[in-house]
Design a protein around this motif. Structure first.
Motif, short mmCIF file in Angstrom:
data_model
loop_
_atom_site.label_atom_id
_atom_site.label_comp_id
_atom_site.label_asym_id
_atom_site.label_seq_id
_atom_site.Cartn_x
_atom_site.Cartn_y
_atom_site.Cartn_z
N ALA A 69 0.82 -1.22 0.00
CA ALA A 69 0.00 0.00 0.00
C ALA A 69 0.85 1.26 0.00
O ALA A 69 0.38 2.33 -0.40
N GLY A 70 2.09 1.16 0.46
CA GLY A 70 2.96 2.33 0.53
C GLY A 70 3.35 2.71 1.94
O GLY A 70 3.92 3.78 2.16
N GLY A 71 3.00 1.87 2.91
CA GLY A 71 3.41 2.11 4.29
C GLY A 71 2.63 3.21 4.99
O GLY A 71 1.55 3.61 4.55
N ALA A 72 3.22 3.68 6.08
CA ALA A 72 2.56 4.65 6.95
C ALA A 72 2.17 5.92 6.21
O ALA A 72 1.07 6.45 6.40
N GLU A 73 3.06 6.42 5.36
CA GLU A 73 2.78 7.67 4.66
C GLU A 73 1.55 7.55 3.76
O GLU A 73 0.68 8.43 3.76
N ALA A 74 1.45 6.45 3.03
CA ALA A 74 0.30 6.25 2.14
C ALA A 74 -0.99 6.11 2.93
O ALA A 74 -2.04 6.66 2.53
N LEU A 75 -0.95 5.40 4.05
CA LEU A 75 -2.17 5.22 4.84
C LEU A 75 -2.58 6.51 5.54
O LEU A 75 -3.77 6.82 5.65
N ARG A 76 -1.61 7.30 5.98
CA ARG A 76 -1.95 8.61 6.57
C ARG A 76 -2.60 9.50 5.52
O ARG A 76 -3.60 10.18 5.80
N LYS A 77 -2.04 9.52 4.33
CA LYS A 77 -2.61 10.32 3.23
C LYS A 77 -4.04 9.86 2.94
O LYS A 77 -4.95 10.69 2.77
N LEU A 78 -4.24 8.55 2.88
CA LEU A 78 -5.56 7.99 2.63
C LEU A 78 -6.56 8.47 3.66
O LEU A 78 -7.64 8.99 3.33
N ASP A 87 -8.79 5.40 -4.52
CA ASP A 87 -8.53 5.72 -5.92
C ASP A 87 -7.97 7.14 -6.05
O ASP A 87 -6.99 7.37 -6.76
N GLU A 88 -8.58 8.06 -5.34
CA GLU A 88 -8.19 9.47 -5.42
C GLU A 88 -6.74 9.69 -5.00
O GLU A 88 -6.02 10.46 -5.63
N VAL A 89 -6.30 9.04 -3.93
CA VAL A 89 -4.94 9.27 -3.43
C VAL A 89 -3.91 8.34 -4.05
O VAL A 89 -2.72 8.43 -3.73
N GLY A 90 -4.35 7.44 -4.92
CA GLY A 90 -3.41 6.60 -5.64
C GLY A 90 -2.95 5.35 -4.92
O GLY A 90 -1.85 4.85 -5.21
N LEU A 91 -3.78 4.81 -4.03
CA LEU A 91 -3.44 3.51 -3.46
C LEU A 91 -3.39 2.49 -4.60
O LEU A 91 -4.09 2.66 -5.59
N GLU A 104 -5.22 -7.93 -7.02
CA GLU A 104 -4.84 -8.70 -5.83
C GLU A 104 -4.87 -7.84 -4.57
O GLU A 104 -5.42 -8.24 -3.55
N PHE A 105 -4.30 -6.64 -4.66
CA PHE A 105 -4.33 -5.75 -3.50
C PHE A 105 -5.76 -5.32 -3.18
O PHE A 105 -6.19 -5.36 -2.03
N ARG A 106 -6.50 -4.91 -4.21
CA ARG A 106 -7.85 -4.42 -3.96
C ARG A 106 -8.77 -5.51 -3.42
O ARG A 106 -9.64 -5.24 -2.60
N ALA A 107 -8.57 -6.75 -3.83
CA ALA A 107 -9.38 -7.84 -3.27
C ALA A 107 -9.12 -7.96 -1.77
O ALA A 107 -10.05 -8.13 -0.98
N SER A 108 -7.88 -7.84 -1.38
CA SER A 108 -7.53 -7.93 0.04
C SER A 108 -8.02 -6.70 0.80
O SER A 108 -8.59 -6.80 1.88
N PHE A 109 -7.80 -5.53 0.23
CA PHE A 109 -8.21 -4.27 0.84
C PHE A 109 -9.72 -4.23 1.07
O PHE A 109 -10.19 -4.02 2.19
N VAL A 110 -10.47 -4.49 0.01
CA VAL A 110 -11.93 -4.45 0.11
C VAL A 110 -12.45 -5.60 0.98
O VAL A 110 -13.40 -5.43 1.74
#
Length: 153
Positions: A12-21, A100-104, A109-115
């Motif tokens: 996902a991009g780690g802490a920075e990506a999840l904070r942005k999300l 989608d907006e923040v570019g995750l 495969e990732f989206r199946a797990s995420f959702v």
């Protein structure tokens, strides 16, 4: 999956990506007619805490457990809130749109797990938020991994 497979947190991009999300997501929540009332008294640090939660669930640092009390604390935050299916669905849809907006990553495969986690976690939150529900005595921190497709060539 092999040992070289990154965790969902890493992918996902780690802490920075999840904070942005979650920073962006909760900006949307504040303007959403269905969700704004649920989060009206939201602490300014809430997006940071939710990012730490998901990071830990997805295989990142155990920050939520060490700093916030883990799954028992999360359950406690939902008890008695009487969340509705409409609110749950809106929360999931808005978070997916924000991802989608923040570019995750948007690979299947990732989206199946995420959702998959969003669906499971929000359904648990709704169940645990109903009147009269008591927190389970043993509530280990959930962990989530890659969903495996039904067919792999």
């Amino acid at each position: 999956m092999t040992e070289e497979t990154p965790t969902l947190y890493e992918w996902a991009g780690g802490a920075e990506a999840l904070r942005k999300l979650f920073d962006r997501f909760y900006e949307h929540v504040r303007a959403d007619d269905v969700l704004a009332p649920v989060f009206a008294g939201m602490d300014a640090e809430h997006p940071k805490h939710v990012a730490a939660w998901l990071g830990e669930v997805f295989g990142g640092p155990k920050d939520y457990s060490t700093q916030r009390g883990g799954h028992a604390h999360m359950i406690g935050r939902h008890l008695g809130r009487a969340l509705t299916e409409t609110q749950r669905r809106r929360w999931v849809a808005l978070l997916i749109d924000t991802a989608d907006e923040v570019g995750l990553p948007d690979d299947p495969e990732f989206r199946a797990s995420f959702v998959g986690y969003l669906e499971w976690g929000t359904r648990m939150a709704v169940m645990l938020s109903q009147p009269g529900v008591e927190a389970p005595a043993d509530s280990p921190m959930p962990t989530w991994d890659w969903a495996l497709p039904p067919y792999q060539p």
